[in-house]
Design a protein around this motif. Sequence first.
Motif, PDB file in Angstrom:
ATOM      1  N   ALA A  34       2.071 -21.810 -28.834  1.00  0.00           N
ATOM      2  CA  ALA A  34       1.527 -22.950 -29.568  1.00  0.00           C
ATOM      3  C   ALA A  34       0.642 -22.401 -30.667  1.00  0.00           C
ATOM      4  O   ALA A  34      -0.145 -21.486 -30.457  1.00  0.00           O
ATOM      5  CB  ALA A  34       0.726 -23.844 -28.636  1.00  0.00           C
ATOM      6  N   GLU A  35       0.766 -22.929 -31.835  1.00  0.00           N
ATOM      7  CA  GLU A  35      -0.024 -22.460 -32.960  1.00  0.00           C
ATOM      8  C   GLU A  35      -1.454 -22.962 -32.811  1.00  0.00           C
ATOM      9  O   GLU A  35      -1.704 -24.163 -32.802  1.00  0.00           O
ATOM     10  CB  GLU A  35       0.583 -22.957 -34.269  1.00  0.00           C
ATOM     11  CG  GLU A  35      -0.014 -22.285 -35.463  1.00  0.00           C
ATOM     12  CD  GLU A  35       0.728 -22.639 -36.742  1.00  0.00           C
ATOM     13  OE1 GLU A  35       0.055 -23.029 -37.703  1.00  0.00           O
ATOM     14  OE2 GLU A  35       1.957 -22.534 -36.749  1.00  0.00           O
ATOM     15  N   VAL A  36      -2.394 -22.023 -32.644  1.00  0.00           N
ATOM     16  CA  VAL A  36      -3.799 -22.365 -32.462  1.00  0.00           C
ATOM     17  C   VAL A  36      -4.511 -22.179 -33.793  1.00  0.00           C
ATOM     18  O   VAL A  36      -4.480 -21.105 -34.366  1.00  0.00           O
ATOM     19  CB  VAL A  36      -4.448 -21.468 -31.385  1.00  0.00           C
ATOM     20  CG1 VAL A  36      -5.924 -21.791 -31.254  1.00  0.00           C
ATOM     21  CG2 VAL A  36      -3.731 -21.639 -30.069  1.00  0.00           C
ATOM     22  N   GLN A  37      -5.118 -23.233 -34.268  1.00  0.00           N
ATOM     23  CA  GLN A  37      -5.850 -23.153 -35.518  1.00  0.00           C
ATOM     24  C   GLN A  37      -7.284 -22.751 -35.241  1.00  0.00           C
ATOM     25  O   GLN A  37      -7.908 -23.240 -34.313  1.00  0.00           O
ATOM     26  CB  GLN A  37      -5.840 -24.510 -36.226  1.00  0.00           C
ATOM     27  CG  GLN A  37      -4.849 -24.583 -37.337  1.00  0.00           C
ATOM     28  CD  GLN A  37      -4.993 -25.907 -38.066  1.00  0.00           C
ATOM     29  OE1 GLN A  37      -5.304 -26.926 -37.472  1.00  0.00           O
ATOM     30  NE2 GLN A  37      -4.763 -25.886 -39.345  1.00  0.00           N
ATOM     31  N   GLN A  38      -7.808 -21.832 -36.060  1.00  0.00           N
ATOM     32  CA  GLN A  38      -9.195 -21.416 -35.927  1.00  0.00           C
ATOM     33  C   GLN A  38     -10.103 -22.495 -36.510  1.00  0.00           C
ATOM     34  O   GLN A  38      -9.766 -23.149 -37.482  1.00  0.00           O
ATOM     35  CB  GLN A  38      -9.426 -20.098 -36.674  1.00  0.00           C
ATOM     36  CG  GLN A  38      -8.666 -18.939 -36.085  1.00  0.00           C
ATOM     37  CD  GLN A  38      -9.215 -18.530 -34.743  1.00  0.00           C
ATOM     38  OE1 GLN A  38     -10.405 -18.581 -34.501  1.00  0.00           O
ATOM     39  NE2 GLN A  38      -8.337 -18.151 -33.831  1.00  0.00           N
ATOM     40  N   VAL A  39     -11.249 -22.649 -35.899  1.00  0.00           N
ATOM     41  CA  VAL A  39     -12.251 -23.588 -36.383  1.00  0.00           C
ATOM     42  C   VAL A  39     -13.031 -22.876 -37.493  1.00  0.00           C
ATOM     43  O   VAL A  39     -13.444 -21.732 -37.333  1.00  0.00           O
ATOM     44  CB  VAL A  39     -13.210 -23.991 -35.230  1.00  0.00           C
ATOM     45  CG1 VAL A  39     -14.280 -24.924 -35.723  1.00  0.00           C
ATOM     46  CG2 VAL A  39     -12.428 -24.610 -34.102  1.00  0.00           C
ATOM     47  N   GLU A  40     -13.202 -23.524 -38.629  1.00  0.00           N
ATOM     48  CA  GLU A  40     -13.968 -22.945 -39.727  1.00  0.00           C
ATOM     49  C   GLU A  40     -15.438 -22.875 -39.339  1.00  0.00           C
ATOM     50  O   GLU A  40     -16.015 -23.863 -38.895  1.00  0.00           O
ATOM     51  CB  GLU A  40     -13.832 -23.810 -40.995  1.00  0.00           C
ATOM     52  CG  GLU A  40     -12.476 -23.741 -41.636  1.00  0.00           C
ATOM     53  CD  GLU A  40     -12.275 -22.474 -42.427  1.00  0.00           C
ATOM     54  OE1 GLU A  40     -13.248 -21.942 -42.999  1.00  0.00           O
ATOM     55  OE2 GLU A  40     -11.130 -22.000 -42.466  1.00  0.00           O
ATOM     56  N   ASP A  71     -19.900 -28.824 -31.845  1.00  0.00           N
ATOM     57  CA  ASP A  71     -20.193 -28.042 -30.643  1.00  0.00           C
ATOM     58  C   ASP A  71     -20.242 -26.560 -31.025  1.00  0.00           C
ATOM     59  O   ASP A  71     -19.215 -25.916 -31.191  1.00  0.00           O
ATOM     60  CB  ASP A  71     -19.107 -28.304 -29.588  1.00  0.00           C
ATOM     61  CG  ASP A  71     -19.447 -27.695 -28.246  1.00  0.00           C
ATOM     62  OD1 ASP A  71     -20.600 -27.254 -28.060  1.00  0.00           O
ATOM     63  OD2 ASP A  71     -18.555 -27.667 -27.376  1.00  0.00           O
ATOM     64  N   TRP A  72     -21.448 -26.023 -31.192  1.00  0.00           N
ATOM     65  CA  TRP A  72     -21.623 -24.625 -31.588  1.00  0.00           C
ATOM     66  C   TRP A  72     -22.880 -24.055 -30.949  1.00  0.00           C
ATOM     67  O   TRP A  72     -23.754 -24.794 -30.522  1.00  0.00           O
ATOM     68  CB  TRP A  72     -21.680 -24.466 -33.113  1.00  0.00           C
ATOM     69  CG  TRP A  72     -22.649 -25.378 -33.812  1.00  0.00           C
ATOM     70  CD1 TRP A  72     -22.371 -26.572 -34.390  1.00  0.00           C
ATOM     71  CD2 TRP A  72     -24.064 -25.180 -33.990  1.00  0.00           C
ATOM     72  NE1 TRP A  72     -23.516 -27.130 -34.917  1.00  0.00           N
ATOM     73  CE2 TRP A  72     -24.578 -26.297 -34.683  1.00  0.00           C
ATOM     74  CE3 TRP A  72     -24.951 -24.173 -33.631  1.00  0.00           C
ATOM     75  CZ2 TRP A  72     -25.915 -26.425 -35.028  1.00  0.00           C
ATOM     76  CZ3 TRP A  72     -26.290 -24.305 -33.966  1.00  0.00           C
ATOM     77  CH2 TRP A  72     -26.751 -25.420 -34.664  1.00  0.00           C
ATOM     78  N   THR A  73     -22.938 -22.727 -30.902  1.00  0.00           N
ATOM     79  CA  THR A  73     -24.145 -22.023 -30.475  1.00  0.00           C
ATOM     80  C   THR A  73     -24.448 -20.946 -31.507  1.00  0.00           C
ATOM     81  O   THR A  73     -23.536 -20.336 -32.069  1.00  0.00           O
ATOM     82  CB  THR A  73     -23.972 -21.352 -29.098  1.00  0.00           C
ATOM     83  OG1 THR A  73     -22.897 -20.418 -29.156  1.00  0.00           O
ATOM     84  CG2 THR A  73     -23.722 -22.362 -28.013  1.00  0.00           C
ATOM     85  N   PHE A  74     -25.724 -20.727 -31.771  1.00  0.00           N
ATOM     86  CA  PHE A  74     -26.167 -19.691 -32.701  1.00  0.00           C
ATOM     87  C   PHE A  74     -27.245 -18.895 -31.972  1.00  0.00           C
ATOM     88  O   PHE A  74     -28.367 -19.366 -31.816  1.00  0.00           O
ATOM     89  CB  PHE A  74     -26.706 -20.329 -33.981  1.00  0.00           C
ATOM     90  CG  PHE A  74     -26.766 -19.418 -35.176  1.00  0.00           C
ATOM     91  CD1 PHE A  74     -26.121 -18.191 -35.206  1.00  0.00           C
ATOM     92  CD2 PHE A  74     -27.463 -19.795 -36.306  1.00  0.00           C
ATOM     93  CE1 PHE A  74     -26.165 -17.363 -36.311  1.00  0.00           C
ATOM     94  CE2 PHE A  74     -27.520 -18.986 -37.431  1.00  0.00           C
ATOM     95  CZ  PHE A  74     -26.866 -17.768 -37.428  1.00  0.00           C
ATOM     96  N   THR A 128     -11.435 -26.899 -25.067  1.00  0.00           N
ATOM     97  CA  THR A 128     -11.650 -25.800 -24.136  1.00  0.00           C
ATOM     98  C   THR A 128     -10.869 -24.554 -24.500  1.00  0.00           C
ATOM     99  O   THR A 128     -11.097 -23.495 -23.944  1.00  0.00           O
ATOM    100  CB  THR A 128     -11.242 -26.227 -22.714  1.00  0.00           C
ATOM    101  OG1 THR A 128      -9.868 -26.633 -22.740  1.00  0.00           O
ATOM    102  CG2 THR A 128     -12.125 -27.353 -22.214  1.00  0.00           C
ATOM    103  N   SER A 129      -9.939 -24.655 -25.459  1.00  0.00           N
ATOM    104  CA  SER A 129      -9.090 -23.503 -25.749  1.00  0.00           C
ATOM    105  C   SER A 129      -9.352 -22.866 -27.108  1.00  0.00           C
ATOM    106  O   SER A 129      -8.866 -21.779 -27.367  1.00  0.00           O
ATOM    107  CB  SER A 129      -7.617 -23.906 -25.655  1.00  0.00           C
ATOM    108  OG  SER A 129      -7.341 -24.892 -26.628  1.00  0.00           O
ATOM    109  N   LYS A 130     -10.086 -23.501 -27.971  1.00  0.00           N
ATOM    110  CA  LYS A 130     -10.314 -22.956 -29.305  1.00  0.00           C
ATOM    111  C   LYS A 130     -11.765 -22.531 -29.452  1.00  0.00           C
ATOM    112  O   LYS A 130     -12.679 -23.317 -29.218  1.00  0.00           O
ATOM    113  CB  LYS A 130      -9.987 -23.993 -30.379  1.00  0.00           C
ATOM    114  CG  LYS A 130      -8.547 -24.414 -30.412  1.00  0.00           C
ATOM    115  CD  LYS A 130      -8.344 -25.446 -31.500  1.00  0.00           C
ATOM    116  CE  LYS A 130      -6.997 -26.109 -31.381  1.00  0.00           C
ATOM    117  NZ  LYS A 130      -6.865 -27.213 -32.326  1.00  0.00           N
ATOM    118  N   GLU A 131     -11.966 -21.285 -29.839  1.00  0.00           N
ATOM    119  CA  GLU A 131     -13.310 -20.747 -30.018  1.00  0.00           C
ATOM    120  C   GLU A 131     -13.274 -19.781 -31.194  1.00  0.00           C
ATOM    121  O   GLU A 131     -12.396 -18.936 -31.284  1.00  0.00           O
ATOM    122  CB  GLU A 131     -13.719 -20.015 -28.748  1.00  0.00           C
ATOM    123  CG  GLU A 131     -15.083 -19.406 -28.796  1.00  0.00           C
ATOM    124  CD  GLU A 131     -15.415 -18.717 -27.483  1.00  0.00           C
ATOM    125  OE1 GLU A 131     -15.755 -17.526 -27.570  1.00  0.00           O
ATOM    126  OE2 GLU A 131     -15.331 -19.331 -26.423  1.00  0.00           O
TER     127      GLU A 131
END
Length: 147
Positions: A34-40, A71-74, A128-131
Amino acid sequence: MLSTLLASAVVTAGGVLPVPLPPLPTDPVPPPTAEVQQVEVSGTLSAADGRLRRGCKDYRYAYAVVSESEDWTFDITLQDRFDRGVNSQSLLGPYDDEAGVLTYRLCRRATSPGRFTLTGRLTAYEGTSKETSVTVTESFRLRRRNR
């Protein structure tokens, strides 16, 4: 009667003999992906050069987060010129602002002047699958105060 037994044996043997199968592939076929797109995602840290002030004082640095996801962490660490950790902070989206100024406390008596390095690890999550993660660094100097 011999011919009937012989014919019966040939028919029985013919039913037991294996039928040749087509050859099996030697290279395993990979499962469809499955083509997983990266989150910008991108981030910045900024701190100005300055002077170590007498006593224990608060110093500041700025941060900014750009992400398609809420939904992010820094995770930010501050290290001195000897690579010793002197401060760390974590920000969580959507609870923390995407840009702002943070403070940290240093005591001149316990701090060596020199180059300090801020390192931030920004990770954005989409389901849950894209990071997607990116590391940001910024260096600045704190000099001893002239007498």
